[in-house]
Enzyme design. Structure first.
Site, PDB file in Angstrom:
ATOM      1  N   GLY A 180       0.876  -1.175   0.000  1.00 44.15           N
ATOM      2  CA  GLY A 180       0.000   0.000   0.000  1.00 44.15           C
ATOM      3  C   GLY A 180       0.903   1.210   0.000  1.00 44.15           C
ATOM      4  CD  GLU A 181       2.505   5.806  -0.302  1.00 46.22           C
ATOM      5  OE1 GLU A 181       2.325   5.391  -1.459  1.00 46.22           O
ATOM      6  OE2 GLU A 181       3.618   6.170   0.135  1.00 46.22           O
ATOM      7  CB  SER A 182       5.516   2.478   3.538  1.00 53.76           C
ATOM      8  OG  SER A 182       6.216   3.446   2.808  1.00 53.76           O
TER       9      SER A 182
ATOM     10  CB  CYS B 287       4.935  -4.007  -1.629  1.00 52.64           C
ATOM     11  SG  CYS B 287       5.434  -2.773  -2.840  1.00 52.64           S
TER      12      CYS B 287
ATOM     13  NE  ARG C 181       8.396   4.963   0.646  1.00 51.25           N
ATOM     14  CZ  ARG C 181       7.630   6.024   0.818  1.00 51.25           C
ATOM     15  NH1 ARG C 181       8.019   7.005   1.593  1.00 51.25           N
ATOM     16  NH2 ARG C 181       6.475   6.108   0.190  1.00 51.25           N
TER      17      ARG C 181
ATOM     18  CG  HIS D 219       1.944  -6.089  -4.702  1.00 46.59           C
ATOM     19  ND1 HIS D 219       1.137  -5.580  -3.706  1.00 46.59           N
ATOM     20  CD2 HIS D 219       2.789  -5.098  -5.054  1.00 46.59           C
ATOM     21  CE1 HIS D 219       1.483  -4.341  -3.450  1.00 46.59           C
ATOM     22  NE2 HIS D 219       2.479  -4.011  -4.254  1.00 46.59           N
TER      23      HIS D 219
ATOM     24  CD  GLU E 295      -0.701  -8.416  -2.513  1.00 47.63           C
ATOM     25  OE1 GLU E 295       0.352  -9.101  -2.508  1.00 47.63           O
ATOM     26  OE2 GLU E 295      -0.698  -7.169  -2.600  1.00 47.63           O
TER      27      GLU E 295
END
Ligand code: GLN
Length: 183
Positions: free
Chosen positions: A46-48, A75, A95, A158, A160
């Site tokens: 997602g967005e860390s 991620c 990143r 990812h 998933e």
């Protein structure tokens, strides 16, 4: 097997769906007390920065540091576990470090057995350094992309988002081993 998925932001639904497919009893985690009784935890992509902020807000940082069962970080989840954030996995990452054109891409990863694993990379972190206790399970473009340190499994891609369940299976396997050790 009861597995939590950190559900404050990002791809938690996809992880939950995959784990359910593999027979796990999945719980969404938003509060520290929801970690109780779990056999494992997934920190999704997602967005860390957003996930880090929400984790702090809900008091999840200390709770995750004290959590003793296996953790899968993908991620952004890998970024959050690194030396600079929770400090639970001995890796240093950059990143969004796969360059502009390559911000998102797919690649076949050699995982040492069977078919290659299709890695979906989305503004992925690149591992710059890792400690001796970290085992590299797959690499891409000269950098590790799937790593294990004890009860921690981290991926810069990812797993998933494809139909290949092998990373999650490996994680459930790790949970099985760890819980027999703790029992
Ligand atoms: N670029 C994101 C970050 O730095 C990670 C991307 C992802 O999780 N897909 O947090």
């Amino acid at each position: 097997m009861r597995v939590g998925v950190l559900a404050v932001q990002g791809n938690f639904r996809e992880h939950a769906a995959m784990l359910r497919r593999l027979g796990a009893d999945v719980r969404e985690v938003r509060l520290p007390e929801e970690l109780e009784g779990l056999d494992g935890l997934v920190i999704p992509g997602g967005e860390s920065t957003a996930i880090a902020r929400l984790m702090r807000l809900y008091g999840l940082e200390d709770a995750i540091r004290e959590f003793r069962a296996p953790v899968l970080g993908t991620c952004a989840g890998m970024i959050l576990l690194d030396r600079e954030h929770l400090g639970l996995v001995d890796v240093e990452v950059d990143r969004n470090a796969y360059g502009r054109q390559l911000a998102s891409f797919e690649a076949d990863l050699d995982v040492g057995e069977g078919e290659p694993l299709r890695g979906v990379f989305i503004r992925a972190p690149r591992v710059r350094a890792h400690g001796d206790g970290v085992e590299v399970l797959a690499e891409h473009d000269g950098a590790p992309v799937l790593l294990r340190q004890g009860r921690f499994l981290v991926a810069s891609f990812h797993p998933e988002l494809t139909d290949d369940t092998r990373v999650h299976e490996r994680f459930l396997e790790l949970i099985r081993k760890e819980s027999s050790v703790r029992a």
